[in-house]
Design an enzyme around this catalytic site. Structure first.
Site, PDB file in Angstrom:
ATOM      1  N   CYS A   1      -5.411  -2.777   2.949  1.00  0.00           N
ATOM      2  CA  CYS A   1      -5.152  -2.648   4.458  1.00  0.00           C
ATOM      3  C   CYS A   1      -6.161  -2.705   4.968  1.00  0.00           C
ATOM      4  O   CYS A   1      -6.679  -3.423   5.534  1.00  0.00           O
ATOM      5  CB  CYS A   1      -4.595  -1.391   4.629  1.00  0.00           C
ATOM      6  SG  CYS A   1      -3.261  -1.141   6.339  1.00  0.00           S
TER       7      CYS A   1
ATOM      8  N   LYS B   1      -9.399   2.461  -1.570  1.00  0.00           N
ATOM      9  CA  LYS B   1      -9.918   2.416  -0.702  1.00  0.00           C
ATOM     10  C   LYS B   1     -11.069   2.752   0.215  1.00  0.00           C
ATOM     11  O   LYS B   1     -11.577   3.476   0.279  1.00  0.00           O
ATOM     12  CB  LYS B   1      -8.503   2.395   0.269  1.00  0.00           C
ATOM     13  CG  LYS B   1      -8.271   1.517   2.042  1.00  0.00           C
ATOM     14  CD  LYS B   1      -7.371   2.828   2.540  1.00  0.00           C
ATOM     15  CE  LYS B   1      -6.841   1.796   3.821  1.00  0.00           C
ATOM     16  NZ  LYS B   1      -5.862   2.519   4.093  1.00  0.00           N
TER      17      LYS B   1
ATOM     18  N   GLU C   1       0.839  -1.178  -0.153  1.00  0.00           N
ATOM     19  CA  GLU C   1       0.237  -0.137  -0.296  1.00  0.00           C
ATOM     20  C   GLU C   1       1.178   1.323   0.266  1.00  0.00           C
ATOM     21  O   GLU C   1       2.083   1.172   0.469  1.00  0.00           O
ATOM     22  CB  GLU C   1      -0.515  -0.038   1.199  1.00  0.00           C
ATOM     23  CG  GLU C   1      -1.493   1.171   1.537  1.00  0.00           C
ATOM     24  CD  GLU C   1      -2.321   0.929   2.454  1.00  0.00           C
ATOM     25  OE1 GLU C   1      -2.457   0.628   4.231  1.00  0.00           O
ATOM     26  OE2 GLU C   1      -3.531   1.785   2.455  1.00  0.00           O
TER      27      GLU C   1
HETATM   28  O1  LIG Z   1      -6.397  -1.842  11.199  1.00  0.00           O
HETATM   29  C1  LIG Z   1      -5.670  -1.982  11.178  1.00  0.00           C
HETATM   30  O2  LIG Z   1      -5.698  -1.816  12.712  1.00  0.00           O
HETATM   31  C2  LIG Z   1      -4.452  -1.083  10.422  1.00  0.00           C
HETATM   32  C3  LIG Z   1      -4.802  -0.777   9.215  1.00  0.00           C
HETATM   33  C4  LIG Z   1      -3.841   0.340   8.302  1.00  0.00           C
HETATM   34  O3  LIG Z   1      -2.511   0.504   9.019  1.00  0.00           O
HETATM   35  C5  LIG Z   1      -4.087   1.293   7.633  1.00  0.00           C
HETATM   36  O4  LIG Z   1      -5.227   1.185   7.005  1.00  0.00           O
HETATM   37  O5  LIG Z   1      -3.198   1.604   6.413  1.00  0.00           O
END
Ligand SMILES: O=C(O)CCC(=O)C(=O)O
Length: 262
Positions: free
Chosen positions: A148, A114, A45
């Protein structure tokens, strides 16, 4: 059908897209022998800017043009399909955290932004969420891409697998502090959706966060086929895509689910 997968688990230089493009190119050049028979390469990402979100009006990728041309060329020149992680796509109004994927001819097969913004890392202050699905076909296999925090929303992922996705690609900058959640959620998504999960995380740190690596390839039974540690790693695995259909036949959850009562 077997597919060889490669995940480029890498560090990202904070707020420096040019250096990050060069870093990917250097790694690809160095790995050219290992990449020879890779069918699908996956990047993490926000590999371009990292989480330098307050400067996106200066460093964000205008309409994603630079990344799209870079990724398309990478796929074409190296003869692999490419899940191009995600980048900060920017215009006058806003930015999105956007994934592009390409086939071997360098033709774009998906643009997905996202859908769930991660407040803990201030995404809601600087980014707009996407509202389109992340479905596409890669190397002939129906698949989906997630970014993510999207991993924490099983209903969003189910929307895609109930429409046929057999591989779930997850690209991330997941912090080390919650790496046990990352592992458990990835394995759960594989078991509950009876799909392959291919997850590429970054390593290293930025001014606020240490990132946890542990990129993984998980089969549709929930077995971990391959897993990286917390260093830069080129993680590879060969997957047998037909395994998805076998397991979906053995325990037919997609036939047995009762959406009308949920
Ligand atoms: O959900 C999480 O603990 C991490 C999510 C995250 O770091 C993100 O979406 O960038």
């Amino acid at each position: 059908m077997n597919l060889k997968i490669g995940c480029l688990q890498m560090d990202v230089t904070y707020g420096n897209p040019e250096e990050n493009r060069e870093s990917i190119q250097r790694k690809i050049n160095y790995l050219h022998k290992e990449l020879n028979n890779v069918d699908i390469l996956v990047l993490p990402e926000l590999w371009d800017t990292g989480y330098d979100l307050s400067r996106l009006s200066q460093i964000g990728d205008w309409e994603g043009r630079t990344a799209q041309s870079f990724l398309s060329k990478l796929a074409r020149q190296n003869d692999f399909s490419l899940i191009g992680g995600s980048i900060a796509k920017t215009n006058e109004q806003s930015s999105t955290n956007t994934m592009y994927a390409y086939n071997r001819n360098g033709v774009k097969i998906v643009e997905y932004s996202k859908a769930h913004l991660f407040q803990l890392m201030d995404e809601h202050h600087y980014l707009n969420s996407g509202d389109q699905k992340g479905s596409f076909e890669i190397e002939g296999v129906p698949s989906t891409g997630m970014i993510c925090y999207d991993l924490r929303f099983p209903e969003w992922i189910r929307t895609h697998t109930s429409e046929g996705a057999e591989i779930l690609f997850v690209v991330a900058q997941w912090p080390l502090a919650r790496i046990d959640h990352w592992r458990s959620l990835l394995i759960s998504r594989a078991i509950e959706n009876q799909c392959y999960v291919i997850a590429c995380n970054r390593v290293g740190e930025d001014p606020k966060t240490e990132f946890g690596g542990h990129s993984m390839v998980i089969n549709p039974w929930g077995g971990v086929i391959s897993e990286a540690g917390t260093e830069e790693t080129f993680l590879t695995a060969t997957i047998d895509v037909d395994e998805v259909k076998r397991i979906r036949k053995q325990i037919p959850i997609f036939q047995d689910r009762r959406p009308e009562i949920y």
